[in-house]
Design an enzyme around this catalytic site. Structure first.
Site, PDB file in Angstrom:
ATOM      1  N   HIS A   1      -7.482   1.152  -6.155  1.00 46.67           N
ATOM      2  CA  HIS A   1      -7.974  -0.087  -5.053  1.00 46.67           C
ATOM      3  C   HIS A   1      -8.545  -1.400  -5.734  1.00 46.67           C
ATOM      4  O   HIS A   1      -9.501  -2.038  -5.207  1.00 46.67           O
ATOM      5  CB  HIS A   1      -8.655   0.964  -4.021  1.00 46.67           C
ATOM      6  CG  HIS A   1      -8.513  -0.062  -2.402  1.00 46.67           C
ATOM      7  ND1 HIS A   1      -7.444  -0.447  -2.132  1.00 46.67           N
ATOM      8  CD2 HIS A   1      -9.516   0.124  -1.776  1.00 46.67           C
ATOM      9  CE1 HIS A   1      -7.745  -1.157  -1.011  1.00 46.67           C
ATOM     10  NE2 HIS A   1      -9.174  -0.545  -0.326  1.00 46.67           N
TER      11      HIS A   1
ATOM     12  N   ARG B   1       0.957  -1.070   0.183  1.00 43.08           N
ATOM     13  CA  ARG B   1       0.031   0.354   0.228  1.00 43.08           C
ATOM     14  C   ARG B   1       0.595   1.146   0.253  1.00 43.08           C
ATOM     15  O   ARG B   1       1.994   1.483   1.242  1.00 43.08           O
ATOM     16  CB  ARG B   1      -0.595   0.122   1.168  1.00 43.08           C
ATOM     17  CG  ARG B   1      -2.017   1.675   1.525  1.00 43.08           C
ATOM     18  CD  ARG B   1      -2.994   1.127   2.016  1.00 43.08           C
ATOM     19  NE  ARG B   1      -3.483   0.374   1.739  1.00 43.08           N
ATOM     20  CZ  ARG B   1      -4.511   0.434   2.340  1.00 43.08           C
ATOM     21  NH1 ARG B   1      -5.426   0.992   3.338  1.00 43.08           N
ATOM     22  NH2 ARG B   1      -6.089   0.013   1.744  1.00 43.08           N
TER      23      ARG B   1
ATOM     24  N   GLN C   1      -9.596  -4.577  -3.019  1.00 45.68           N
ATOM     25  CA  GLN C   1     -11.437  -3.491  -2.386  1.00 45.68           C
ATOM     26  C   GLN C   1     -12.598  -4.119  -3.577  1.00 45.68           C
ATOM     27  O   GLN C   1     -13.502  -4.338  -3.343  1.00 45.68           O
ATOM     28  CB  GLN C   1     -11.440  -2.515  -2.540  1.00 45.68           C
ATOM     29  CG  GLN C   1     -12.600  -1.792  -2.102  1.00 45.68           C
ATOM     30  CD  GLN C   1     -12.985  -1.600  -0.176  1.00 45.68           C
ATOM     31  OE1 GLN C   1     -13.002  -2.024  -0.100  1.00 45.68           O
ATOM     32  NE2 GLN C   1     -14.450  -2.991  -0.154  1.00 45.68           N
TER      33      GLN C   1
ATOM     34  N   ASP D   1     -17.443   6.493  -1.525  1.00 52.67           N
ATOM     35  CA  ASP D   1     -16.250   6.610  -0.680  1.00 52.67           C
ATOM     36  C   ASP D   1     -15.919   8.172   0.367  1.00 52.67           C
ATOM     37  O   ASP D   1     -16.694   9.010  -0.125  1.00 52.67           O
ATOM     38  CB  ASP D   1     -15.314   5.998  -1.357  1.00 52.67           C
ATOM     39  CG  ASP D   1     -13.484   5.507  -0.965  1.00 52.67           C
ATOM     40  OD1 ASP D   1     -13.496   5.969   0.652  1.00 52.67           O
ATOM     41  OD2 ASP D   1     -12.642   6.001  -1.821  1.00 52.67           O
TER      42      ASP D   1
HETATM   43  N1  NVA Z   1     -10.222   6.207  -1.132  1.00 52.18           N
HETATM   44  C1  NVA Z   1      -9.975   5.746   0.167  1.00 52.18           C
HETATM   45  C2  NVA Z   1     -10.028   4.363   0.374  1.00 52.18           C
HETATM   46  C3  NVA Z   1      -9.585   4.009   1.791  1.00 52.18           C
HETATM   47  C4  NVA Z   1      -9.324   3.049   1.595  1.00 52.18           C
HETATM   48  C5  NVA Z   1      -9.039   6.056   0.750  1.00 52.18           C
HETATM   49  O1  NVA Z   1      -7.727   6.157  -0.219  1.00 52.18           O
HETATM   50  O2  NVA Z   1      -8.245   7.116   1.825  1.00 52.18           O
HETATM   51  N1   CP Z   2     -11.100  -0.371   2.401  1.00 52.20           N
HETATM   52  C1   CP Z   2     -10.501  -0.195   3.134  1.00 52.20           C
HETATM   53  O1   CP Z   2      -9.203  -1.038   2.192  1.00 52.20           O
HETATM   54  O2   CP Z   2     -10.055   0.126   4.227  1.00 52.20           O
HETATM   55  P1   CP Z   2      -8.189   0.490   5.268  1.00 52.20           P
HETATM   56  O3   CP Z   2      -7.856   0.817   4.516  1.00 52.20           O
HETATM   57  O4   CP Z   2      -9.059  -0.186   6.676  1.00 52.20           O
HETATM   58  O5   CP Z   2      -7.926  -1.096   4.483  1.00 52.20           O
END
Ligand code: NVA
Ligand code: CP
Length: 314
Positions: A129, A102, A132, A224
């Site tokens: 992502h 990540r 997800q 989101d």
């Molecule tokens: N768009 C959000 C998704 C978190 C799982 C982020 O990148 O923070």
């Molecule tokens: N949805 C998701 O990826 O959550 P986290 O940021 O908690 O991993």
């Protein structure tokens, strides 16, 4: 055969996408069958950003497949002190059997995969992502059955989740509509690829600034957060700019009467979604959470466990 990585849903063939969902369903229904599939293997987990779901589901998932997971916060490993992605990829390739990463910069995950000799899984970048949305399309399959010709609406920021959802829609044969305020649209680079995917799949893609138009007749409505990780300083401004983009009961009423509500979480009730919708009868947000585990186990079985996908779809 050369190793495969899981960087973007766009990279999958429609058959691989369907095969992964089918495998995820098997993992969910018959967990015991795969309990030794990754015996003796270690998954390295590099995190430059916070995580609850991704971290826990990969750690637990690896254990369920008989393997071992190693959490590597960039705060603690030398990557955070300037060791290069290239060296990190080569070093970890000598120790572990697969990586999930990540990162902020999408190119970092691409480079880890390019330089490393082991499979690399994208655990979220600023751009995409994919793990997800595999869980999300698994959830949609469970809810709707055949997804071909159905419609998903995404309301809000044109972010990493929105980009991956667009790719998944075409692979699933779904139409997708994305509504974002001016200035927060999906990136043109990903919109162009998604349009190509939609044209190849014969599905529709609508990009608009009108949430009601996007939600009209949809079988699923997704949102989101308005400020993603790394955008904390913009959060106050975004609250103003996203006014009118909350998924509430009124917006859900534009969708099909049996439409479901989806959110990748974490959620901010009262911002991108009303509490009434997030916690209401149409919400499937915690099914999405559980399906992260099964979808990702399928990805690991494919990349690290030698599971074929073609057999799943033939
Ligand atoms: N768009 C959000 C998704 C978190 C799982 C982020 O990148 O923070
Ligand atoms: N949805 C998701 O990826 O959550 P986290 O940021 O908690 O991993």
């Amino acid at each position: 055969m050369s190793k495969r990585d899981f960087i973007s849903v766009h990279d999958l063939t429609a058959a691989e996408f369907t095969g992964l969902l089918a495998l995820a369903g098997e993992v969910k229904d018959q967990p015991g069958r795969f309990s030794q599939a990754l015996a003796g293997q270690t998954l390295g987990m590099i995190f430059q950003k916070s995580s609850t779901r991704t971290r826990v589901s990969f750690e637990v998932g690896t254990l369920q497949l008989g393997g071992h997971a190693l959490f590597l916060s960039s705060r603690d490993i030398q990557l955070g002190r300037g060791e290069t992605i290239s060296d990190t990829a080569q070093v970890l390739s000598r120790y572990v059997d697969g990586l999930i990463a990540r990162t902020f910069d999408h190119q970092d995950v691409v480079d880890l995969a390019r330089v490393g000799s082991i499979p690399v899984i994208n655990g979220l970048t600023d751009d995409l992502h994919p793990c997800q949305v595999m869980a999300d399309y698994l959830t949609l399959t469970e809810e709707l059955g055949d997804l071909a010709g159905r419609k998903i609406a995404y309301i809000g920021d044109g972010n990493n989740v929105a980009h991956s959802l667009m790719f998944g829609a075409a692979k699933a044969g779904m139409h997708i509509a994305v509504a974002s305020p001016a200035g927060y649209e999906v990136a043109e680079k990903y919109a162009a690829l998604a349009r190509d995917d939609a044209a190849a799949a014969g599905t529709e893609i609508l990009l608009t600034d009108d949430p009601a138009a996007a939600a009209a007749g949809a079988h699923a409505v997704y949102t989101d957060v308005w400020a993603s990780m790394g955008q904390e300083e913009e959060a106050r401004q975004r609250l103003q700019d996203f006014e009118g983009f909350q998924v509430d009961a009124e917006l859900m009423a534009e969708a099909a009467s049996d439409a479901i509500f989806l959110h990748c979480l974490p959620a901010h009730r009262g911002e991108e979604v009303s509490a009434e919708v997030a916690d209401g009868s149409q919400s499937r947000i915690f099914d999405q959470v559980e399906n992260r585990l099964h979808a990702q186990n399928a990805i690991m079985l494919w990349l690290m466990g030698g599971a074929g996908l073609d057999t799943m779809v033939n």
